[in-house]
Design a protein around this motif. Structure first.
Motif, mmCIF file in Angstrom:
data_model
loop_
_atom_site.group_PDB
_atom_site.id
_atom_site.type_symbol
_atom_site.label_atom_id
_atom_site.label_comp_id
_atom_site.label_asym_id
_atom_site.label_seq_id
_atom_site.Cartn_x
_atom_site.Cartn_y
_atom_site.Cartn_z
ATOM 1 N N THR A 91 -10.141 -1.458 6.809
ATOM 2 C CA THR A 91 -10.596 -2.486 7.743
ATOM 3 C C THR A 91 -9.416 -2.938 8.584
ATOM 4 N N SER A 139 -6.503 -3.544 5.545
ATOM 5 C CA SER A 139 -6.860 -3.540 4.128
ATOM 6 C C SER A 139 -7.669 -2.296 3.791
ATOM 7 N N VAL A 140 -7.608 -1.914 2.509
ATOM 8 C CA VAL A 140 -8.450 -0.827 2.002
ATOM 9 C C VAL A 140 -9.247 -1.340 0.810
ATOM 10 N N ARG A 141 -10.476 -0.865 0.719
ATOM 11 C CA ARG A 141 -11.358 -1.233 -0.380
ATOM 12 C C ARG A 141 -11.595 0.012 -1.231
ATOM 13 N N GLU A 174 -7.346 6.404 -0.114
ATOM 14 C CA GLU A 174 -7.938 5.341 0.692
ATOM 15 C C GLU A 174 -6.880 4.834 1.659
ATOM 16 N N ASN A 188 -9.359 -2.277 -6.492
ATOM 17 C CA ASN A 188 -9.222 -3.575 -5.849
ATOM 18 C C ASN A 188 -8.981 -3.407 -4.348
ATOM 19 N N VAL A 189 -9.174 -4.510 -3.609
ATOM 20 C CA VAL A 189 -8.818 -4.529 -2.194
ATOM 21 C C VAL A 189 -7.312 -4.722 -2.083
ATOM 22 N N TRP A 190 -6.679 -3.915 -1.239
ATOM 23 C CA TRP A 190 -5.236 -4.032 -1.006
ATOM 24 C C TRP A 190 -5.043 -4.386 0.466
ATOM 25 N N ARG A 191 -4.337 -5.507 0.743
ATOM 26 C CA ARG A 191 -4.207 -6.027 2.105
ATOM 27 C C ARG A 191 -2.736 -6.180 2.481
#
Length: 323
Positions: free
Chosen positions: A59, A77-79, A91, A294-297
């Motif tokens: 995103t 970010s990646v989900r 990802e 997890n989401v990584w931002r």
């Protein structure tokens, strides 16, 4: 019998070898900048978001809540997308340089980019990359070429790695290197079937973890001059400056600056010259990892690129590196 080339012809040939391929103008001398102040990438910044399957996990948001300077910064970010059992899946939410602004491989170029990791910072042993420089790869090339330079997160610590496929790997534990590398040598991981191996040239201070311990050898072909400590991964905004000059035959050089402090100089056989490689280097940044839950931002701001240090950095630090 073919006549020997004259000196003038030889110079012309070598010069032509460094130029972009036919049909692509050489724009590497034109400074680029993007402060991410609009609702899309700046026309003069040379950046874009590449849309493919891996990037569908990502995103991209131009936002004003977490900012280094100006009104906005970039939130990438990646989900979770990859099945847990898939080791080859990844990802990404990476921003790429456009093909028409790429730098000829081997030409020194300066980059600046500010970055902040969102909390909490992962301490897992995992594949986390936040910035990377690679050589173009021809379609269908044999082998998976890694970044010649990468900014990584290793078990919660910021690290800088440099890769090569032309250097010599020497394991630790021999009579020449009984307990570690010789002064100036880079710590290295074992080479793959294409003689490609990774060196660890800088890492945030801390206790050595299993991932760092995987660098079980050294290389005399990549020389490291430590100059300062990398900032902590969770310390907020970090202003990075990189001077990048690939040189797989031995004339490569990389300098890293963080928050105005000169961190490391790396010299020697930097990068790749294996088969089916292209004539240009490209830079991309953003969260890249293997599949995770997890989401990584990450937040980014103030991208700059240019042929001179003063195109991207303060004159004082440029003068210090030039000495």
């Amino acid at each position: 019998m073919r006549a020997a080339p004259t000196a003038a012809l030889l110079v012309a040939f070598l010069t032509a070898a460094m130029l972009p391929s036919p049909g692509r103008a050489d724009t590497s001398a034109t400074p680029l900048a993007d402060g991410f102040e609009g609702d899309d990438f700046a026309p003069g910044g040379g950046l874009f978001y590449k849309h493919n399957h891996e990037q569908s996990a990502g995103t991209v948001v131009f936002q004003s809540q977490v900012v280094r300077s100006g009104r906005q910064s970039l939130d990438l970010s990646v989900r979770p997308l990859c099945p847990p059992e898939s080791e080859l899946c990844s990802e990404r939410a990476e921003i790429w340089e456009k093909p028409d602004v790429l730098v000829p491989y081997g030409r020194q170029t300066w980059y600046a980019l500010s970055m902040q990791l969102a909390q909490p910072v992962s301490t897992e042993r995992h594949r986390y990359v936040m910035m990377q420089w690679k050589r173009e790869i021809d379609p269908g090339a044999m082998g998976d070429y890694s970044p010649l330079l990468a900014l990584r997160l290793m078990e919660g610590r910021i690290a800088v790695t440099v890769d090569t496929d032309t250097g010599t790997f020497a394991p630790i534990g021999t009579s020449e290197r009984p307990t570690g590398c010789k002064p100036g040598e880079a710590m290295a991981s074992p080479p793959d079937e294409y003689n490609q191996f990774r060196t660890l040239v800088a890492i945030e201070p801390g206790v050595m973890g299993p991932e760092e311990a995987g660098f079980t050898g050294c290389t005399p072909d990549i020389r490291v001059t430590p100059r300062g400590a990398l900032p902590a991964a969770g310390s907020g905004w970090v202003d990075y400056v990189f001077s990048v000059k690939p040189g797989p035959t031995g004339d490569g050089r990389i300098d890293v600056v963080a928050n105005g402090k000169w961190i490391v100089t790396v010299e020697g056989k930097i990068g790749h010259e294996g088969p089916q490689l292209g004539e240009h280097m490209y830079f991309k940044f953003g969260p890249y990892r293997g599949g995770d839950g997890n989401v990584w931002r990450i937040y980014y701001d103030d991208f700059r690129r240019g042929p001179a240090c003063t195109d991207v950095a303060d004159a004082a630090i440029c003068a210090k590196i030039a000495d």
